[in-house]
Design an enzyme around this catalytic site. Structure first.
Site, PDB file in Angstrom:
ATOM      1  N   SER A   1      -7.175   1.884  35.357  1.00  0.00           N
ATOM      2  CA  SER A   1      -8.236   2.436  36.141  1.00  0.00           C
ATOM      3  C   SER A   1      -8.002   2.428  37.799  1.00  0.00           C
ATOM      4  O   SER A   1      -8.741   3.292  38.526  1.00  0.00           O
ATOM      5  CB  SER A   1      -9.485   1.616  35.847  1.00  0.00           C
TER       6      SER A   1
ATOM      7  N   MET B   1       1.781  -6.187  35.768  1.00  0.00           N
ATOM      8  CA  MET B   1       1.613  -7.622  35.399  1.00  0.00           C
ATOM      9  C   MET B   1       3.028  -8.313  35.247  1.00  0.00           C
ATOM     10  O   MET B   1       3.019  -9.218  34.391  1.00  0.00           O
ATOM     11  CB  MET B   1       0.823  -7.799  34.231  1.00  0.00           C
TER      12      MET B   1
ATOM     13  N   LEU C   1       7.792  -9.653  40.164  1.00  0.00           N
ATOM     14  CA  LEU C   1       8.980  -8.802  40.803  1.00  0.00           C
ATOM     15  C   LEU C   1       9.989  -9.780  41.243  1.00  0.00           C
ATOM     16  O   LEU C   1       9.615 -10.560  42.070  1.00  0.00           O
ATOM     17  CB  LEU C   1       8.766  -7.719  41.576  1.00  0.00           C
TER      18      LEU C   1
ATOM     19  N   ASN D   1      -0.162  -4.239  46.654  1.00  0.00           N
ATOM     20  CA  ASN D   1      -0.574  -4.600  45.487  1.00  0.00           C
ATOM     21  C   ASN D   1      -2.102  -4.853  45.672  1.00  0.00           C
ATOM     22  O   ASN D   1      -2.549  -5.023  46.731  1.00  0.00           O
ATOM     23  CB  ASN D   1      -0.198  -5.869  45.118  1.00  0.00           C
TER      24      ASN D   1
ATOM     25  N   HIS E   1      -5.046  -7.257  44.130  1.00  0.00           N
ATOM     26  CA  HIS E   1      -5.064  -8.380  43.265  1.00  0.00           C
ATOM     27  C   HIS E   1      -6.915  -8.900  43.365  1.00  0.00           C
ATOM     28  O   HIS E   1      -7.328  -8.734  44.293  1.00  0.00           O
ATOM     29  CB  HIS E   1      -4.543  -9.524  44.239  1.00  0.00           C
TER      30      HIS E   1
ATOM     31  N   VAL F   1       4.507 -14.639  45.311  1.00  0.00           N
ATOM     32  CA  VAL F   1       3.650 -13.866  44.642  1.00  0.00           C
ATOM     33  C   VAL F   1       2.404 -13.973  45.170  1.00  0.00           C
ATOM     34  O   VAL F   1       1.520 -15.067  45.547  1.00  0.00           O
ATOM     35  CB  VAL F   1       3.636 -14.446  43.208  1.00  0.00           C
ATOM     36  N   ASP F   2       1.536 -12.857  45.457  1.00  0.00           N
ATOM     37  CA  ASP F   2       0.371 -12.571  46.156  1.00  0.00           C
ATOM     38  C   ASP F   2       0.188 -13.178  47.597  1.00  0.00           C
ATOM     39  O   ASP F   2      -0.745 -13.835  47.807  1.00  0.00           O
ATOM     40  CB  ASP F   2      -0.899 -13.092  45.119  1.00  0.00           C
TER      41      ASP F   2
HETATM   42  C1  GAR Z   1      -7.528  -5.056  38.016  1.00  0.00           C
HETATM   43  O1  GAR Z   1      -8.689  -5.932  38.273  1.00  0.00           O
HETATM   44  C2  GAR Z   1      -6.151  -5.493  38.910  1.00  0.00           C
HETATM   45  O2  GAR Z   1      -7.006  -6.078  40.292  1.00  0.00           O
HETATM   46  C3  GAR Z   1      -5.562  -6.931  38.535  1.00  0.00           C
HETATM   47  O3  GAR Z   1      -5.791  -6.128  36.778  1.00  0.00           O
HETATM   48  C4  GAR Z   1      -6.454  -5.247  36.887  1.00  0.00           C
HETATM   49  C5  GAR Z   1      -5.874  -4.078  36.341  1.00  0.00           C
HETATM   50  O4  GAR Z   1      -6.890  -3.070  36.094  1.00  0.00           O
HETATM   51  N1  GAR Z   1      -4.422  -7.097  38.855  1.00  0.00           N
HETATM   52  C6  GAR Z   1      -3.636  -8.249  38.771  1.00  0.00           C
HETATM   53  O5  GAR Z   1      -4.175  -9.201  38.183  1.00  0.00           O
HETATM   54  C7  GAR Z   1      -2.534  -8.292  39.366  1.00  0.00           C
HETATM   55  N2  GAR Z   1      -2.020  -9.849  39.676  1.00  0.00           N
HETATM   56  P1  GAR Z   1      -6.687  -1.526  35.697  1.00  0.00           P
HETATM   57  O6  GAR Z   1      -5.186  -1.469  35.028  1.00  0.00           O
HETATM   58  O7  GAR Z   1      -7.743  -0.864  35.155  1.00  0.00           O
HETATM   59  O8  GAR Z   1      -6.340  -1.136  37.091  1.00  0.00           O
END
Ligand code: GAR
Length: 196
Positions: free
Chosen positions: A15, A94, A97, A111, A113, A148-149
């Site tokens: 999304s 997910m 890297l 990214n 987060h 990471v992050d």
């Molecule tokens: C999102 O909430 C994003 O912030 C999170 O995964 C979801 C992906 O949703 N990302 C992480 O947790 C990265 N560590 P999406 O596939 O609908 O964009």
């Protein structure tokens, strides 16, 4: 106006990727154009969304490489180079890297987060914010570094945590905020790269 060639990496729903593609389609002056959507999961729903938007896609199944993260990343890096990508947006990607990949793209990879970094790096961010008794959560777009992050923050947005929230209700409340934040933050990142 120069538009940077953008690759978006996903693992699932996509999304945030869709929000980026929509922002690009809606604004002829947007400083990026999508050249590739890549997933480490062949069944990622986001791949179909990208195909419908006529953006080239590739799936590289990380499971085929076992524990060899760099072998997976070499394949991914090859695809990114072939696409001509100049900036990468991780959008629900997910896989952690390795420094091998991150150093190749440092300064060109961002990214999103789902927390108010530096709080709650890693996974289960919403549950950890609720368990801590926080009254707000949110999302952060940051440059990707080997920690990471941990990279420099580009933009952040807040959402309230309400009584009775679960990780799911909080994540659902945060998502539309992510969809607004990410295209704005990507613009800022593009401007920085285009300046240098
Ligand atoms: C999102 O909430 C994003 O912030 C999170 O995964 C979801 C992906 O949703 N990302 C992480 O947790 C990265 N560590 P999406 O596939 O609908 O964009």
């Amino acid at each position: 106006m120069r538009r940077l060639k953008l690759a978006i990496l996903i693992s699932g729903r996509g999304s945030n990727m869709e929000a980026l593609l929509k922002a690009i389609a809606a604004d002829p002056d947007y400083p990026a154009v999508a050249v590739l959507v890549a997933s480490n999961r062949p069944d990622a729903a986001g791949l179909k969304i990208a195909e419908a938007a006529d953006v080239p896609t590739v799936a590289i199944d990380h499971r085929a490489y076992g524990k060899d993260r760099v072998a997976f990343e070499k394949e991914l890096d090859d695809e990114l180079r072939r696409s001509g990508a100049e900036i990468i947006a991780l959008a629900g990607f997910m896989r952690v890297l390795t420094p091998w990949f991150v150093t190749r793209w440092e300064g060109r990879m961002i990214n999103i987060h789902p927390s108010l970094l530096p709080k709650y790096k890693g996974l289960d961010t919403q549950q950890r914010a609720i368990d801590a008794g926080d009254n707000e959560a949110g999302c952060t777009v940051h440059w990707v570094t080997s920690g990471v992050d941990e990279g420099e923050i580009i933009a952040q947005a807040r959402v309230p945590i309400l009584p009775g929230d679960t990780a799911d209700t909080l994540a659902a409340r945060t998502l539309p905020t992510e969809h607004k934040l990410y295209p704005e933050a990507l613009k800022i990142a593009c401007a920085k790269i285009l300046q240098t």
